[in-house]
Design a protein around this motif. Structure first.
Motif, mmCIF file in Angstrom:
data_model
loop_
_atom_site.group_PDB
_atom_site.id
_atom_site.type_symbol
_atom_site.label_atom_id
_atom_site.label_comp_id
_atom_site.label_asym_id
_atom_site.label_seq_id
_atom_site.Cartn_x
_atom_site.Cartn_y
_atom_site.Cartn_z
ATOM 1 N N LYS A 23 67.278 24.920 30.043
ATOM 2 C CA LYS A 23 67.269 25.010 28.589
ATOM 3 C C LYS A 23 68.345 26.000 28.164
ATOM 4 N N ASP A 24 69.391 25.498 27.546
ATOM 5 C CA ASP A 24 70.471 26.358 27.046
ATOM 6 C C ASP A 24 71.035 27.286 28.114
ATOM 7 N N GLY A 25 71.103 26.839 29.364
ATOM 8 C CA GLY A 25 71.697 27.647 30.410
ATOM 9 C C GLY A 25 70.833 28.791 30.884
ATOM 10 N N MET A 26 69.551 28.758 30.645
ATOM 11 C CA MET A 26 68.669 29.863 31.038
ATOM 12 C C MET A 26 68.105 29.663 32.443
ATOM 13 N N ASN A 27 68.849 29.035 33.318
ATOM 14 C CA ASN A 27 68.378 28.823 34.686
ATOM 15 C C ASN A 27 68.998 29.866 35.617
ATOM 16 N N PHE A 28 68.754 31.144 35.342
ATOM 17 C CA PHE A 28 69.280 32.234 36.133
ATOM 18 C C PHE A 28 68.332 32.532 37.295
ATOM 19 N N ASP A 29 68.866 33.170 38.324
ATOM 20 C CA ASP A 29 68.039 33.486 39.487
ATOM 21 C C ASP A 29 67.591 34.950 39.455
ATOM 22 N N HIS A 30 66.852 35.348 40.483
ATOM 23 C CA HIS A 30 66.319 36.720 40.552
ATOM 24 C C HIS A 30 67.436 37.759 40.579
ATOM 25 N N VAL A 31 68.526 37.455 41.260
ATOM 26 C CA VAL A 31 69.639 38.404 41.368
ATOM 27 C C VAL A 31 70.216 38.704 39.984
ATOM 28 N N PHE A 32 70.345 37.669 39.160
ATOM 29 C CA PHE A 32 70.861 37.864 37.804
ATOM 30 C C PHE A 32 69.975 38.853 37.040
ATOM 31 N N TYR A 33 68.678 38.647 37.079
ATOM 32 C CA TYR A 33 67.778 39.522 36.329
ATOM 33 C C TYR A 33 67.746 40.934 36.913
ATOM 34 N N GLN A 34 67.939 41.078 38.224
ATOM 35 C CA GLN A 34 68.033 42.412 38.814
ATOM 36 C C GLN A 34 69.287 43.115 38.303
ATOM 37 N N ARG A 35 70.381 42.388 38.195
ATOM 38 C CA ARG A 35 71.618 42.963 37.657
ATOM 39 C C ARG A 35 71.450 43.358 36.188
ATOM 40 N N VAL A 36 70.742 42.526 35.438
ATOM 41 C CA VAL A 36 70.504 42.826 34.020
ATOM 42 C C VAL A 36 69.656 44.087 33.894
ATOM 43 N N LYS A 37 68.636 44.232 34.738
ATOM 44 C CA LYS A 37 67.806 45.444 34.698
ATOM 45 C C LYS A 37 68.628 46.678 35.069
ATOM 46 N N LEU A 38 69.540 46.530 36.032
ATOM 47 C CA LEU A 38 70.420 47.640 36.398
ATOM 48 C C LEU A 38 71.328 48.004 35.229
ATOM 49 N N LEU A 39 71.879 47.007 34.559
ATOM 50 C CA LEU A 39 72.713 47.258 33.389
ATOM 51 C C LEU A 39 71.911 47.993 32.318
ATOM 52 N N ALA A 40 70.687 47.559 32.079
ATOM 53 C CA ALA A 40 69.849 48.217 31.067
ATOM 54 C C ALA A 40 69.584 49.674 31.443
ATOM 55 N N SER A 41 69.333 49.921 32.720
ATOM 56 C CA SER A 41 69.094 51.287 33.186
ATOM 57 C C SER A 41 70.332 52.161 33.003
ATOM 58 N N MET A 42 71.487 51.617 33.354
ATOM 59 C CA MET A 42 72.732 52.384 33.197
ATOM 60 C C MET A 42 73.053 52.611 31.719
ATOM 61 N N ALA A 43 72.805 51.613 30.888
ATOM 62 C CA ALA A 43 73.054 51.765 29.453
ATOM 63 C C ALA A 43 72.114 52.802 28.855
ATOM 64 N N ASN A 44 70.890 52.830 29.319
ATOM 65 C CA ASN A 44 69.942 53.833 28.862
ATOM 66 C C ASN A 44 70.442 55.236 29.217
ATOM 67 N N ALA A 45 71.001 55.382 30.404
ATOM 68 C CA ALA A 45 71.578 56.672 30.820
ATOM 69 C C ALA A 45 72.751 57.056 29.916
ATOM 70 N N ILE A 46 73.571 56.079 29.566
ATOM 71 C CA ILE A 46 74.703 56.342 28.671
ATOM 72 C C ILE A 46 74.194 56.827 27.320
ATOM 73 N N GLY A 47 73.214 56.121 26.773
ATOM 74 C CA GLY A 47 72.682 56.466 25.456
ATOM 75 C C GLY A 47 71.965 57.802 25.418
ATOM 76 N N ASN A 48 71.442 58.237 26.561
ATOM 77 C CA ASN A 48 70.737 59.522 26.628
ATOM 78 C C ASN A 48 71.609 60.636 27.187
ATOM 79 N N ASP A 49 72.921 60.432 27.207
ATOM 80 C CA ASP A 49 73.905 61.447 27.623
ATOM 81 C C ASP A 49 73.713 61.944 29.051
ATOM 82 N N ARG A 50 73.227 61.091 29.937
ATOM 83 C CA ARG A 50 73.162 61.472 31.344
ATOM 84 C C ARG A 50 74.546 61.260 31.951
#
Length: 138
Positions: free
Chosen positions: A75-102
């Motif tokens: 559906k609309d290209g949402m056939n991602f695998d586990h690795v994709f979502y692990q990378r997205v979670k890593l990106l979110a974690s790193m972005a959170n660090a950026i936003g909190n001045d770590r």
């Protein structure tokens, strides 16, 4: 009259998948602006943290749906695998660090760059950040 948007027969209501992909693309743009050393004001930092929190929570939910989605047509290209979502979670974690001045050293920034490239390739997304001058505003 200039008419923008999808053709009426192609238009549909936005669902959670559309919102997730749109917010993920926004997070990619925000991370790329950080890597290019554009200024981060308080409002932009707050937006990064809120967006990263949303992406982290939704990626967990969407990753759990992988077995169900694999049984149905993509559906609309949402056939991602586990690795994709692990990378997205890593990106979110790193972005959170950026936003909190770590602090982010050169190795973390290199990892962030690599992760952004992998996610962007999966999304077939090229933001063209170099051309967008308003991103320099704090």
């Amino acid at each position: 009259m200039l008419r923008l948007g999808a053709m009426p027969d192609k238009a549909s209501e936005m669902d959670l998948d559309h919102i997730f992909i749109s917010r993920l693309k926004l997070l990619i743009v925000m991370a790329r602006t950080y890597l290019r050393k554009y200024p981060l004001g308080a409002v932009r930092k707050s937006a990064i943290v809120k967006n990263a929190d949303y992406i982290a929570a939704e990626s967990i939910d969407l990753e759990e749906l992988i077995p169900i989605r694999n049984e149905q047509p993509a559906k609309d290209g949402m056939n991602f695998d586990h690795v994709f979502y692990q990378r997205v979670k890593l990106l979110a974690s790193m972005a959170n660090a950026i936003g909190n001045d770590r602090p982010m050293g050169e190795h973390r920034e290199a990892a962030l760059r690599d992760n952004l490239e992998m996610i962007s390739d999966s999304l077939k997304f090229n933001s063209g950040v170099k051309k967008v001058a308003f991103l320099k505003v704090a």
